[in-house]
Design an enzyme around this catalytic site. Structure first.
Site, PDB file in Angstrom:
ATOM      1  N   GLY A   1       0.448   3.166 -55.736  1.00  0.00           N
ATOM      2  CA  GLY A   1       0.277   3.627 -54.360  1.00  0.00           C
ATOM      3  C   GLY A   1      -1.186   3.713 -53.992  1.00  0.00           C
ATOM      4  O   GLY A   1      -2.068   3.563 -54.822  1.00  0.00           O
ATOM      5  N   CYS A   2      -1.436   3.955 -52.730  1.00  0.00           N
ATOM      6  CA  CYS A   2      -2.813   4.016 -52.255  1.00  0.00           C
ATOM      7  C   CYS A   2      -3.359   5.422 -52.413  1.00  0.00           C
ATOM      8  O   CYS A   2      -2.620   6.358 -52.635  1.00  0.00           O
ATOM      9  CB  CYS A   2      -2.866   3.616 -50.803  1.00  0.00           C
ATOM     10  SG  CYS A   2      -2.019   2.086 -50.524  1.00  0.00           S
ATOM     11  N   VAL A   3      -4.652   5.528 -52.273  1.00  0.00           N
ATOM     12  CA  VAL A   3      -5.287   6.835 -52.421  1.00  0.00           C
ATOM     13  C   VAL A   3      -6.085   7.214 -51.191  1.00  0.00           C
ATOM     14  O   VAL A   3      -6.449   6.357 -50.438  1.00  0.00           O
ATOM     15  CB  VAL A   3      -6.219   6.861 -53.631  1.00  0.00           C
ATOM     16  CG1 VAL A   3      -5.414   7.113 -54.875  1.00  0.00           C
ATOM     17  CG2 VAL A   3      -6.996   5.585 -53.750  1.00  0.00           C
TER      18      VAL A   3
END
Lengths: 105, 409
Positions: A103-105
């Site tokens: 996932g993105c941060v």
């Protein structure tokens, strides 16, 4: 890790059904996983994406992003959305037997 | 004479120059820092410009004022990093050889990556606020806007400062209220993420704020193109969102020089060991700040925390010692929420933002994931800290590594 029998083969999967070991994968498993994702038939274009993703993962150790599939795999983003509706990055990775893209941060 | 070259004199590069210059023996090491611009921008301040809280003057300073005296400064674009030959070619014709290279070339917006984004509407009723020109032209637009539908869109992840677009809509809600036209403005937040933020607990809290402030959330929207003739945002899967005013965070990419040099990934970010910040390809190249592919936020606080670990690791590398895998992805962001209040989040590679008190467990003065006036003042005070302490590489009263004490699940 839970196990699951897909296309007659028992494999380890994570909580969302992604294969834990990419080496457990085969084309029959891909067809089954695709059905679970609502894709009843894998066309030539689907296979092109799947094989690119597996090859790229093998070479670079990273699950290719949509941009990577576009740039290095030569598949336009619009087409990816048509081939793997509702989140092609995740869906294609799952069918290709790779783990869930980070996932993105 | 050995040579250390720093590419980029933004937040990360400037901090590294200030940390290393006093420590490296001047008779042994020559330090050079390269940047294409003379002006240093306080980027966290861009958020406030559209609402007239800051002006251009508030966020700029000459870069050279922040570079130590005996560090060479080269103002020029970078042509190419020839990593195999340990040298950098600058566009001004100079060639810099190096023993150690620090890449701190940052990231920037690339509106040309989205079909139609640069057509008719750009800077007419479509603006970014991640560039000084975007932020100031949006300020001009907002001054005279009488209302309509404001859409805030994040094109794709990762972006720098992932909380900034949320702060923008929170501030917009406050600002339109102040102007007496909130009832004439509809605000919609359109994001590729499944919720308001990247991490689940913070996403839930922040999503709650959106609802409270009457801001519509449209998640899982991957922008495929902008039709500025019809004022529509269109996703790859064919969904459409109308706007009168579109504020957008375009695709964010690393420097073109990284791409030309063959050192980047598909977004021109340089692959690094996320714990040591050493390049995966070349052992004498280190990368810091937005330029890395490390899976943490692209933010000034991250660059600052990274600098403490990278500083140690560069000295260890010079001494032939193994590097310390100590960077934990620590990020710390104030989130302006409007009406003189703010939130704070603190997290790393493995621990998502949690509620609690910060930096002193149980005491604060800041509250994590909670809206307080103190957090707002923390954010406003930060500009002073940035210019006077952070850029100069001074110790701040916050540890580089994240601390779980004071946080609750």
């Amino acid at each position: 890790m839970p196990t699951k029998t897909i296309a007659g083969k028992t494999v380890e999967v994570d909580a969302e059904g992604f294969l834990v070991n990419p080496d457990d994968w085969n084309e029959d498993i891909a067809k089954e996983l695709a059905k679970e994702e609502g894709i009843n038939e894998l066309t030539e274009m689907h296979w092109k994406v799947i094989h690119f993703m597996r090859q790229d993962y093998k070479e670079r150790g990273q699950i290719p992003t949509i941009r990577r599939i576009k740039n290095a795999g030569g598949v336009p983003v619009q087409d990816l959305y048509k081939l793997f509706p509702d989140g092609p990055a995740k869906k294609a990775a799952k069918i290709a037997g790779l783990s869930k893209p980070q996932g993105c941060v | 004479m050995k040579k250390l070259v720093i590419l980029g004199a933004g937040t990360a590069g400037t901090i590294m120059a200030n940390k290393l210059a006093p420590v490296l023996d001047k008779s042994e090491w020559e330090i050079t820092i390269v940047d294409q611009h003379e002006t240093h921008y306080y980027q966290p301040g861009f958020l406030f410009i559209p609402f007239g809280i800051y002006t251009r003057e508030d966020v700029i300073r000459p870069k050279r004022d922040y570079i130590p005296r005996h560090v060479n400064v080269e103002i020029s674009p970078i042509e190419m990093i020839e990593a195999q030959n340990n040298r950098v070619k600058l566009s001004n014709g100079k060639v810099l050889n190096y023993d150690i290279l620090i890449i701190a070339t940052g990231s920037d917006i690339h509106p040309e990556e989205t079909e139609g984004l640069l057509d008719g509407g750009w800077r007419q009723n479509i603006f970014d606020f991640y560039s000084i020109d975007g932020a100031t032209s949006l300020a001009n637009f907002l001054k005279y806007w009488e209302g309509g539908k404001l859409v805030m869109n994040v094109v794709e992840m990762p972006i720098k400062c992932p909380v900034a677009p949320l702060e923008f809509v929170f501030l917009a809600d406050w600002w339109f209220t102040e102007q007496g036209i909130r009832d004439k403005v509809e605000i919609e937040y359109v994001t590729p993420l499944p919720g308001a933020f990247t991490k689940p607990i913070a996403s839930k809290y922040l999503g709650g704020f959106l609802e409270k402030k009457n801001i519509k959330l449209t998640p899982e929207f991957n922008t495929g193109k902008v039709d500025s003739g019809r004022n529509k945002l269109i996703s790859y899967d064919g969904r459409e969102v109308d706007y009168d005013l579109l504020v957008i965070v375009p695709t964010i990419m690393g420097s073109d020089a990284i791409a030309r040099s063959g050192l980047g990934d598909d977004l021109n970010f340089v692959p690094v060991d996320p714990y040591t910040l050493q390049s995966k390809q070349y052992e004498n190249i280190f990368v810091i700040g937005d330029a890395t592919d490390a899976p943490t936020s692209k933010a000034g606080s991250v660059a600052h925390f990274e600098s403490e670990i990278l500083f140690e690791n560069i000295l260890r590398y010079i001494d032939g010692r193994p590097l310390l895998p100590e960077f934990d992805g620590h990020a710390n962001c104030f989130i302006e929420s409007g009406f003189g209040k703010g939130l704070l989040i603190d997290f790393n590679y493995t621990v998502e933002p949690l509620p609690g008190k910060f930096p002193l467990p149980g005491i604060g003065p800041y509250s994590l994931l909670e809206e307080t006036r103190m957090n707002h003042w923390g954010k406003m005070m930060f500009r002073w800290m940035y210019w006077n302490l952070l850029l100069k590489g001074a110790e701040l009263p916050i540890e580089a590594q994240m601390n779980l004490a004071g946080k609750r699940r």
